[in-house]
Design an enzyme around this catalytic site. Structure first.
Site, mmCIF file in Angstrom:
data_model
loop_
_atom_site.group_PDB
_atom_site.id
_atom_site.type_symbol
_atom_site.label_atom_id
_atom_site.label_comp_id
_atom_site.label_asym_id
_atom_site.label_seq_id
_atom_site.Cartn_x
_atom_site.Cartn_y
_atom_site.Cartn_z
ATOM 1 N N GLY A 13 18.095 -9.317 -9.833
ATOM 2 C CA GLY A 13 18.622 -9.613 -11.169
ATOM 3 C C GLY A 13 18.157 -10.967 -11.703
ATOM 4 C CB THR A 128 17.071 0.947 -4.620
ATOM 5 O OG1 THR A 128 16.060 -0.015 -4.959
ATOM 6 C CG2 THR A 128 16.445 2.150 -3.950
ATOM 7 C CB CYS A 273 14.994 -2.674 0.301
ATOM 8 S SG CYS A 273 16.013 -3.587 -0.867
ATOM 9 C CG PHE A 335 12.596 -10.151 5.315
ATOM 10 C CD1 PHE A 335 13.257 -10.873 4.337
ATOM 11 C CD2 PHE A 335 11.702 -9.164 4.916
ATOM 12 C CE1 PHE A 335 13.027 -10.622 2.980
ATOM 13 C CE2 PHE A 335 11.473 -8.895 3.576
ATOM 14 C CZ PHE A 335 12.134 -9.636 2.603
HETATM 15 P P1 NAD Z 1 21.836 -9.096 -4.022
HETATM 16 O O1 NAD Z 1 22.928 -8.833 -3.068
HETATM 17 O O2 NAD Z 1 20.949 -10.286 -3.846
HETATM 18 O O3 NAD Z 1 22.451 -9.190 -5.501
HETATM 19 C C1 NAD Z 1 23.359 -8.276 -6.047
HETATM 20 C C2 NAD Z 1 24.369 -9.046 -6.884
HETATM 21 O O4 NAD Z 1 25.200 -8.140 -7.601
HETATM 22 C C3 NAD Z 1 25.309 -9.931 -6.059
HETATM 23 O O5 NAD Z 1 25.169 -11.281 -6.458
HETATM 24 C C4 NAD Z 1 26.709 -9.380 -6.370
HETATM 25 O O6 NAD Z 1 27.703 -10.383 -6.436
HETATM 26 C C5 NAD Z 1 26.475 -8.752 -7.740
HETATM 27 N N1 NAD Z 1 27.498 -7.777 -8.124
HETATM 28 C C6 NAD Z 1 28.025 -6.758 -7.398
HETATM 29 N N2 NAD Z 1 28.925 -6.082 -8.126
HETATM 30 C C7 NAD Z 1 28.971 -6.673 -9.349
HETATM 31 C C8 NAD Z 1 29.705 -6.420 -10.550
HETATM 32 N N3 NAD Z 1 30.586 -5.403 -10.644
HETATM 33 N N4 NAD Z 1 29.520 -7.220 -11.624
HETATM 34 C C9 NAD Z 1 28.648 -8.262 -11.544
HETATM 35 N N5 NAD Z 1 27.910 -8.544 -10.439
HETATM 36 C C10 NAD Z 1 28.072 -7.753 -9.357
HETATM 37 O O7 NAD Z 1 20.947 -7.771 -4.063
HETATM 38 P P2 NAD Z 1 19.389 -7.639 -4.444
HETATM 39 O O8 NAD Z 1 18.553 -7.952 -3.261
HETATM 40 O O9 NAD Z 1 19.147 -8.344 -5.733
HETATM 41 O O10 NAD Z 1 19.288 -6.060 -4.663
HETATM 42 C C11 NAD Z 1 19.914 -5.434 -5.772
HETATM 43 C C12 NAD Z 1 19.395 -4.016 -5.873
HETATM 44 O O11 NAD Z 1 17.989 -4.025 -6.115
HETATM 45 C C13 NAD Z 1 19.593 -3.159 -4.627
HETATM 46 O O12 NAD Z 1 19.859 -1.850 -5.028
HETATM 47 C C14 NAD Z 1 18.249 -3.217 -3.939
HETATM 48 O O13 NAD Z 1 17.997 -2.078 -3.169
HETATM 49 C C15 NAD Z 1 17.305 -3.271 -5.116
HETATM 50 N N6 NAD Z 1 16.015 -3.945 -4.855
HETATM 51 C C16 NAD Z 1 15.970 -5.104 -4.130
HETATM 52 C C17 NAD Z 1 14.750 -5.760 -3.950
HETATM 53 C C18 NAD Z 1 14.646 -7.041 -3.156
HETATM 54 O O14 NAD Z 1 13.539 -7.481 -2.912
HETATM 55 N N7 NAD Z 1 15.721 -7.669 -2.747
HETATM 56 C C19 NAD Z 1 13.591 -5.240 -4.539
HETATM 57 C C20 NAD Z 1 13.683 -4.065 -5.291
HETATM 58 C C21 NAD Z 1 14.910 -3.421 -5.450
HETATM 59 C C1 UGA Z 2 9.628 -4.317 -0.191
HETATM 60 C C2 UGA Z 2 8.566 -3.627 -1.049
HETATM 61 O O1 UGA Z 2 7.288 -4.183 -0.732
HETATM 62 C C3 UGA Z 2 8.848 -3.806 -2.531
HETATM 63 O O2 UGA Z 2 7.904 -3.069 -3.297
HETATM 64 C C4 UGA Z 2 10.261 -3.291 -2.829
HETATM 65 O O3 UGA Z 2 10.570 -3.512 -4.183
HETATM 66 C C5 UGA Z 2 11.251 -4.035 -1.945
HETATM 67 O O4 UGA Z 2 10.912 -3.828 -0.561
HETATM 68 C C6 UGA Z 2 12.654 -3.551 -2.095
HETATM 69 O O5 UGA Z 2 12.890 -2.473 -2.574
HETATM 70 O O6 UGA Z 2 13.493 -4.339 -1.657
HETATM 71 P P1 UGA Z 2 10.083 -6.797 0.607
HETATM 72 O O7 UGA Z 2 11.049 -6.146 1.537
HETATM 73 O O8 UGA Z 2 10.537 -7.955 -0.187
HETATM 74 O O9 UGA Z 2 9.542 -5.713 -0.437
HETATM 75 O O10 UGA Z 2 8.811 -7.284 1.437
HETATM 76 P P2 UGA Z 2 7.512 -6.549 2.031
HETATM 77 O O11 UGA Z 2 6.354 -7.397 1.748
HETATM 78 O O12 UGA Z 2 7.426 -5.139 1.646
HETATM 79 O O13 UGA Z 2 7.788 -6.632 3.596
HETATM 80 C C7 UGA Z 2 8.802 -5.876 4.218
HETATM 81 C C8 UGA Z 2 8.740 -6.083 5.719
HETATM 82 O O14 UGA Z 2 7.574 -5.468 6.278
HETATM 83 C C9 UGA Z 2 8.669 -7.562 6.109
HETATM 84 O O15 UGA Z 2 9.446 -7.789 7.259
HETATM 85 C C10 UGA Z 2 7.207 -7.755 6.404
HETATM 86 O O16 UGA Z 2 6.953 -8.823 7.286
HETATM 87 C C11 UGA Z 2 6.840 -6.420 7.034
HETATM 88 N N1 UGA Z 2 5.402 -6.122 6.933
HETATM 89 C C12 UGA Z 2 4.820 -5.952 5.731
HETATM 90 C C13 UGA Z 2 4.659 -6.013 8.098
HETATM 91 O O17 UGA Z 2 5.189 -6.152 9.209
HETATM 92 N N2 UGA Z 2 3.321 -5.731 7.994
HETATM 93 C C14 UGA Z 2 2.697 -5.565 6.800
HETATM 94 O O18 UGA Z 2 1.477 -5.302 6.790
HETATM 95 C C15 UGA Z 2 3.472 -5.678 5.642
#
Ligand code: NAD
Ligand code: UGA
Length: 450
Positions: A13, A128, A273, A335
């Site tokens: 976000g 997601t 994720c 990670f």
């Molecule tokens: P996060 O835990 O860092 O953030 C989520 C936030 O939502 C928290 O700060 C929480 O307090 C807030 N929240 C929960 N309920 C709420 C409500 N009712 N009103 C307002 N705020 C509220 O999570 P994230 O890593 O940002 O992931 C969020 C989503 O995006 C997940 O579904 C995840 O799978 C997806 N996603 C994450 C990544 C990533 O790299 N972290 C990448 C792509 C997609």
């Molecule tokens: C991953 C995806 O790459 C994003 O496209 C997606 O949006 C996100 O998840 C999500 O949905 O949260 P992220 O988890 O931030 O992103 O990082 P990555 O670069 O994908 O790495 C994931 C894990 O795989 C890490 O622990 C990384 O070290 C490992 N990895 C990655 C390997 O061990 N080898 C590789 O060649 C690549």
């Protein structure tokens, strides 16, 4: 001018809404979260997450057209378009525990949107979610007794941590899933398209039906995770056969059908994720009676656990089957590099296993020590920011995270400070193994002979 709202100020976000604000200066972008401490941090100089480029971006847009607040009610009232980026973790209770996504935060958000809205709005799934979640959202939002209408779009986020800003500014693609079959669905898709068209070339903005968009996100993470497990499975056979994983990765990656990226063997994949989304996919496959498809994806998760255990087993074996009382320094706890995030980091599992063997575990990391302390609360590990201090009297180093910093250290100085024989287990294959070997280290890379 539009009022754009982001609900959830986490890893997705915060950066996503900041990039939208930066690229669309005519729109007002607000981000809300129920977590007051997080919002305070977003409004301070100590942002709640570390991402390269994020500090500068926030400096540029915060207070201009980007605002962080905890006032959910007012923010919803004012918004025309709402991006929902709340967490969707694996369920820990009841039906589907350990597999299904816990949609409680997502559903609460939908109910809040309905409660505080006095005009129709577009709601965008950024989180997601399981395929077909949008149906539930539409049902909650579109009350029969109300004149308001909510269009629910799926626009999954593909950013990776550590490269979030670049990924958002130059995405491979933006996916917009909506209801082509209705006029308001088409209009909502066009509105969202127009926001991204500020900076994303039109050929990279894809339109699909909602279900394809929702499923594409799970499928994309499943493929990426499977790729890491595949190369890690090859690393295991390399260690037995004198094949070298770097040479194998290069050879297979030059086949354009396979491609060279994401082929780095490691201790295993981590992050919030991959595992969660794979488990969610397994749950969905089982739900639809597709047991074989479920098993296929489950093996990617199982193999990842095997790879983490294999890493520790090798440490134990090579260090004469006992690490009791031996000082083992983990180089990195995040990670992956360029983030302070430790969610599902393989370093957590490795630390627990080393502690079970009664090793003395020391953790160093340039960004992740605050999170590592929380992950290991109650465990007998120690933390040390300076890697040179961490290795004093150490028996072994285990490289867990591919931080550039670790490539650049003075390994002669490190060798001199360690107990002998001095071991290096390179879980990322980032060090100069031959150079280390010549200094006198006993070197054990992943997927290579010692
Ligand atoms: P996060 O835990 O860092 O953030 C989520 C936030 O939502 C928290 O700060 C929480 O307090 C807030 N929240 C929960 N309920 C709420 C409500 N009712 N009103 C307002 N705020 C509220 O999570 P994230 O890593 O940002 O992931 C969020 C989503 O995006 C997940 O579904 C995840 O799978 C997806 N996603 C994450 C990544 C990533 O790299 N972290 C990448 C792509 C997609
Ligand atoms: C991953 C995806 O790459 C994003 O496209 C997606 O949006 C996100 O998840 C999500 O949905 O949260 P992220 O988890 O931030 O992103 O990082 P990555 O670069 O994908 O790495 C994931 C894990 O795989 C890490 O622990 C990384 O070290 C490992 N990895 C990655 C390997 O061990 N080898 C590789 O060649 C690549």
């Amino acid at each position: 001018m539009r009022n754009i709202l982001g609900i959830g100020a986490g890893y997705v976000g915060g950066p996503t809404m900041a990039v939208i604000a930066d690229q669309c200066p005519e729109h007002k972008v607000t981000v809300v979260d129920i977590n007051h401490a997080k919002i305070d941090a977003w409004n301070s100089d100590q942002l709640p997450i570390f991402e390269p480029g994020l500090d500068d971006l926030i400096q540029r847009v915060r207070g201009r057209n980007l605002f962080f607040t905890t006032d959910v009610e007012q923010a919803i009232r004012e918004a025309d378009i709402i991006f929902v980026s709340v967490n969707t973790p694996t369920k820990t209770y009841g039906e589907g525990a350990g597999l299904a996504a816990d949609l409680q935060f997502w559903e609460k958000t939908a109910r809040q949107i309905r409660e505080f809205s006095s005009e129709s709005k577009i709601v965008v799934e950024k989180s997601t979610v399981p395929v077909r979640t949008a149906v539930a959202m539409e049902r909650i939002l579109n009350d029969k007794d109300s004149d308001l209408h909510f269009d629910v779009l799926s626009c999954p986020e593909f950013l990776a941590e550590g490269t979030a800003i670049r990924d958002l500014e130059e995405p491979d693609r933006v996916l917009i899933g909506g209801r082509h079959e209705t006029e308001s669905g088409r209009a909502a898709m066009q509105t969202l398209h127009d926001i991204f068209a500020h900076w994303v070339p039109p050929e990279r903005i894809l339109h699909s039906n909602v279900w394809s968009a929702e499923l594409s996100k799970l499928a994309s993470n499943a493929f990426l995770a499977q790729r890491v497990s595949s190369i890690n499975a090859i690393s295991a056979i390399c260690e037995k056969t004198q094949a070298d994983i770097s040479e194998v990765s290069r050879a297979i990656g030059l086949d354009q059908r396979i491609g060279s990226r994401f082929l780095n063997a490691s201790v295993g994949f981590g992050g919030s994720c991959f595992k969660k989304d794979l488990l969610n996919l397994v749950y969905l496959c089982r739900f639809y009676g597709l047991e074989e498809a479920a098993e296929y994806w489950m093996w990617v998760v199982k193999f990842n656990e095997y790879q983490m255990n294999r890493f520790v087993d090798r440490i134990l074996r090579k260090m004469f089957n006992t690490i009791n009382g031996k000082r083992i320094v983990l180089f990195g706890f995040a990670f992956k590099a360029n983030t302070g995030d430790t969610r599902e980091s393989p370093a957590i599992h490795v630390t627990h296993r080393l502690l079970e063997e009664r090793a003395e575990v020391v953790i160093t990391d340039p960004r992740a020590i605050p999170n590592a302390r929380k992950d290991l609360q109650g465990c007998n590990a120690t933390f040390c920011e300076d890697p040179y201090e961490a290795v004093q009297g150490a028996h072994a180093i285990a490289v867990m995270t591919e931080w550039d910093l670790y490539r650049q250290l003075d390994y002669q100085r490190i060798y001199d400070a360690m107990e002998k024989p001095a071991f290096v287990f390179d879980g990322r294959n980032i060090l100069d193994h031959q150079g280390l070997f010549e200094m006198g280290f006993h070197v054990f890379p992943i997927g290579k002979q010692a």
